[in-house]
Design a protein around this motif. Structure first.
Motif, mmCIF file in Angstrom:
data_model
loop_
_atom_site.group_PDB
_atom_site.id
_atom_site.type_symbol
_atom_site.label_atom_id
_atom_site.label_comp_id
_atom_site.label_asym_id
_atom_site.label_seq_id
_atom_site.Cartn_x
_atom_site.Cartn_y
_atom_site.Cartn_z
ATOM 1 N N GLY A 11 -5.130 -5.262 -9.560
ATOM 2 C CA GLY A 11 -4.475 -4.753 -10.716
ATOM 3 C C GLY A 11 -3.527 -3.675 -10.425
ATOM 4 N N VAL A 12 -4.003 -2.794 -9.436
ATOM 5 C CA VAL A 12 -3.102 -1.676 -8.989
ATOM 6 C C VAL A 12 -2.135 -2.120 -8.401
ATOM 7 N N TYR A 13 -2.247 -3.397 -7.341
ATOM 8 C CA TYR A 13 -0.980 -3.696 -6.226
ATOM 9 C C TYR A 13 -0.046 -4.662 -7.450
ATOM 10 N N VAL A 50 -7.313 3.268 -3.620
ATOM 11 C CA VAL A 50 -6.360 3.071 -4.491
ATOM 12 C C VAL A 50 -6.333 2.970 -5.895
ATOM 13 N N PHE A 51 -7.628 3.371 -6.657
ATOM 14 C CA PHE A 51 -8.020 3.462 -7.809
ATOM 15 C C PHE A 51 -7.314 4.491 -8.565
ATOM 16 N N THR A 75 0.698 -1.294 0.048
ATOM 17 C CA THR A 75 0.138 0.040 0.055
ATOM 18 C C THR A 75 0.899 1.251 -0.043
ATOM 19 N N LYS A 76 2.054 1.321 0.799
ATOM 20 C CA LYS A 76 2.943 2.341 0.922
ATOM 21 C C LYS A 76 3.421 2.732 -0.685
ATOM 22 N N LYS A 77 3.872 1.430 -1.186
ATOM 23 C CA LYS A 77 4.275 1.566 -2.550
ATOM 24 C C LYS A 77 3.278 2.401 -3.587
ATOM 25 N N ILE A 78 2.007 2.081 -3.285
ATOM 26 C CA ILE A 78 1.206 2.373 -4.231
ATOM 27 C C ILE A 78 1.056 4.030 -4.165
ATOM 28 N N THR A 79 0.835 4.383 -2.702
ATOM 29 C CA THR A 79 0.517 5.651 -2.356
ATOM 30 C C THR A 79 1.577 6.519 -2.284
ATOM 31 N N GLY A 80 2.677 6.048 -2.086
ATOM 32 C CA GLY A 80 3.758 6.813 -1.889
ATOM 33 C C GLY A 80 4.070 7.597 -0.657
ATOM 34 N N ASN A 81 3.340 6.929 0.415
ATOM 35 C CA ASN A 81 3.423 7.704 1.722
ATOM 36 C C ASN A 81 2.832 6.623 2.662
ATOM 37 N N ASP A 82 2.819 7.057 3.889
ATOM 38 C CA ASP A 82 2.373 6.519 5.193
ATOM 39 C C ASP A 82 1.044 6.650 5.767
ATOM 40 N N THR A 83 0.253 7.669 5.111
ATOM 41 C CA THR A 83 -0.790 8.091 5.729
ATOM 42 C C THR A 83 -2.023 7.489 5.624
#
Length: 508
Positions: free
Chosen positions: A375-377, A321-322, A177-185
């Motif tokens: 697919g996003v992951y 995450v979409f 999830t962090k890899k997708i969003t680029g942060n830890d929020t």
């Protein structure tokens, strides 16, 4: 005690079961913790709730456009079997287990908050409808295992299991999830997590040299496909037209027209075309709702993190995450559906005759939401190939596991529906098998499940998540090299043009 059941039922069904209300309340608490004024608290809470309602409205449009397509596919293929639908199986179960599941839901939410407050698992699960689904499933499975006369035990064990699963699954998937969003929020609070982890792992295994789905270079004449709403709608138009034409050819005319409620063949084709466009509209609405929710919820959560659950992360529904991979969502959806069809064939040819597992028909809705998320992951760690393989793996998982889950649902397993997403399958089966050997053994094994999951998640959080492990690091290095090489080529071309321009100037 009937009044207490009524109150808990109200809290569980009318508040915790409505994600928008829950998000609004959490946002208000966070803003109050930040000492915002009354207007800011009310406005922020309403906007967050409205954002979630917008998201839900988009999901409703998507579901509405996929439902007739699913009926059309079943009609032309003639397949018979069970369609996993969380809402349907929950509604059926509530008739018999409504009061117990309300207790499980309310107490399980408190267990989740306590674990988030006093352990390193700082995740607050906010996907209300999935809480209800999991609470209901656990109530059914435990009631079948323990038998009559142990309602209080079902509530206690069910609440423990529910609270635990709501904090450990966001932790296990969080590196991706962090890899997708680029942060830890933010985190993911959705019980398709096993599918997302499998998709991320599959992407990492197969897509080390595959570029992102979001970097697809369209020819000049196809630049319009870079718009995700356009490309999504066009893909659905093609799918709808294929099955609509197939339906007109393969089915009696009256039966085909009844699927869309059309007057003639022309109206039938155009009804399919319109449903495909509405799918694109629904996806666009979902993305807007996600942005609205995040704009209000993430800042407000800082207050909760500081005051209520220090360091907490909101665990939200999968459409969050979409926006990070709009093309990957479509690829994952189609790949997941293909995986579901292949797995259905495996069930029909092997697992049904040999082990008696039910045939699980691919439901368009679960394949869109969990397949799109997969697919996003998969794209995050394996690019285009990762999105395809990740979605396919998810499709297989959400076809095989629901068939196994039916074996521990008792009489409810004959209701022609089951819980569809991945975590319902593996967790429900694990709990069901654990409590099948009697009350004493069931309690002991259930407590063991709680201890093992919490311990494993804490170790994983400390040693993996907090240490900053990045999935797909080798692919990231390759992409960096590719971009550096592309930049060097562009710089060289620019230098050559500059030198040529200077040479021409000196000649003049």
């Amino acid at each position: 005690m009937e009044w207490l059941v009524v109150i808990l039922n109200f809290i569980g069904q009318q508040i915790l079961n409505v994600p928008a209300y829950l998000i609004g309340i959490i946002t208000a608490i966070g803003l109050m913790a930040l000492k915002r004024n009354a207007g800011q608290v009310v406005g922020g809470a309403l906007k967050a709730a409205l954002g979630f309602l917008i998201l839900g409205a988009g999901a409703g449009v998507v579901v509405g456009s996929l439902d007739p397509l699913g009926k059309l596919i079943l009609a032309v293929t003639g397949a018979q079997g069970v369609i996993p639908t969380n809402e349907v199986i929950t509604a059926i179960a509530q008739e018999q287990f409504g009061a117990q599941s309300a207790y499980v839901l309310t107490l399980g939410f408190l267990v989740m908050l306590a674990l988030a407050r006093f352990t390193p698992l700082k995740y607050v699960f906010l996907t209300g409808h999935h809480m209800v689904f999991m609470a209901t499933m656990l109530t059914v499975v435990l009631s079948v295992g323990f038998g009559d006369g142990f309602s209080w035990l079902v509530v206690i064990i069910g609440a423990l299991l529910l609270g635990v699963i709501m904090v450990v699954m966001p932790a296990f998937v969080h590196p991706w999830t962090k890899k997708i969003t680029g942060n830890d929020t933010i985190a993911i609070g959705h019980f398709g997590t096993l599918g997302y982890i499998a998709a991320g792992a599959a992407g990492q295994a197969v897509g080390r040299r595959s570029k992102s789905t979001e970097d697809i270079n369209f020819p000049q004449g196809l630049k319009f496909l870079r718009d995700s709403m356009v490309s999504t709608s066009l893909s659905m138009v093609l799918i709808y037209m294929v099955f609509a034409i197939w339906g007109l050819i393969a089915l009696p005319l009256e039966e085909a027209l009844a699927i869309f409620g059309s007057a003639d063949a022309g109206a039938f084709i155009m009804a399919g075309f319109g449903q495909a466009l509405m799918f694109g509209v629904g996806v666009a609405v979902i993305l807007y709702g996600v942005r609205t929710v995040l704009g209000e919820l993430v800042p407000a959560f800082q207050g909760i993190a500081d005051k209520v659950v220090p360091g907490a992360r909101p665990a939200l529904d999968i459409p969050i995450v979409f926006p990070f991979g709009a093309n990957a969502v479509l690829i994952g959806f189609l790949s997941s559906f293909a995986g579901g069809l292949i797995a259905l064939g495996i069930l029909a040819i092997w697992l049904n005759p040999v082990f008696g597992l039910a045939l699980i028909l691919p439901g368009m809705v679960p394949h869109f939401f969990t397949g799109g998320g997969a697919g996003v992951y998969g794209n995050a760690t394996g690019g285009r190939l990762g999105a395809m393989i990740g979605g396919f793996v998810n499709g297989v998982i959400i076809t095989i596991l629901p068939a196994i889950l039916l074996l521990v649902l008792g009489d409810l397993g004959f209701s022609n529906s089951t819980f569809g997403d991945a975590d319902f399958g593996w967790f429900g089966t694990l709990v069901g098998v654990s409590v099948s050997g009697g009350v004493g053994m069931g309690v002991a094994l259930s407590v063991l499940i709680v201890v093992v999951l919490v311990s494993a998640a804490i170790i994983y959080q400390i040693r993996v998540v907090d240490k900053g492990w990045v999935p797909g690091a080798k692919r990231d290095a390759w992409i960096a090299e590719e971009k550096a090489a592309e930049k060097a080529i562009l710089d060289a071309e620019k230098a050559e043009r500059k030198a040529a321009k200077e040479a021409a100037a000196s000649d003049n």
